[in-house]
Design an enzyme around this catalytic site. Sequence first.
Site, short mmCIF file in Angstrom:
data_model
loop_
_atom_site.label_atom_id
_atom_site.label_comp_id
_atom_site.label_asym_id
_atom_site.label_seq_id
_atom_site.Cartn_x
_atom_site.Cartn_y
_atom_site.Cartn_z
N LYS A 37 0.86 -1.34 0.05
CA LYS A 37 0.04 -0.11 -0.05
C LYS A 37 1.07 1.26 0.03
CE LYS A 37 -2.36 1.35 3.71
NZ LYS A 37 -3.07 1.85 4.33
N ASP A 85 -6.88 1.46 0.45
CA ASP A 85 -6.83 1.75 2.18
C ASP A 85 -8.22 1.34 2.57
OD1 ASP A 85 -8.39 3.87 1.42
OD2 ASP A 85 -7.40 5.03 2.67
#
Length: 225
Positions: free
Chosen positions: A120, A138
């Site tokens: 991420k 997210d």
Amino acid sequence: MNKEKRTEIFRRLREHNPEPTSELNYTTPFELLVAVILSAQATDKGVNKATARLFPVANTPEAILELGEEGLKGYIQTIGLFNSKARNILAACRRLAEHHGGEVPEDRKALEALPGVGRKTANVVLNTAFGHETIAVDTHIYRVANRTGIAPGRNVREVEDKLERFTPKEFRRHAHHWLILHGRYVCTARRPRCWECAIADLCEYRHKEAAPAPGKRAAGANRSA
Ligand code: SF4
């Protein structure tokens, strides 16, 4: 969801915010990297407050290594998990200094090899600092993708893969920020603000929220964005 609907959703999000960007303050790829590491389970506002003090003093791997663990902690101790984040940032700085000439590499594999950097974080840095068409999923993007039907998936990787596959090319560069901001301020976790959502007629969520009765304030009604 079909291609026309997806295209129209992104078209409207773009119309609302043509040049979206991170709410984390940064001026260099390294500052962004540090801010993103600090932002795990913390608010952007809290991170910005800490980095506003840290970056004028140390905004390169070498300068942060010079601060040392205790010195760095002094700037970030208001942020959750600051002990492990300080250790990770220092280890990442060491690796950047030793293997990348003190620069943040524009490469997924090299980024993910840095301590404290997962897929991420690498996606955020590649997208926001280097302009790659990556989409870091997210909690906000995961929720919006599933609720709307843009890219439903049982885990973040499935959602990421579908977003990369289904997002029309012209929107890929900014899809990450449009979806995050939509999730943060409109399609909120507890009570999505469907009654004032610009894509409500295209969204496939079956439990859309009605506007609060007059006189009742909706959750998040005093948000600043
Ligand atoms: S209509 Fe509601 S559920 Fe759908 S995207 Fe908008 S806020 Fe989210």
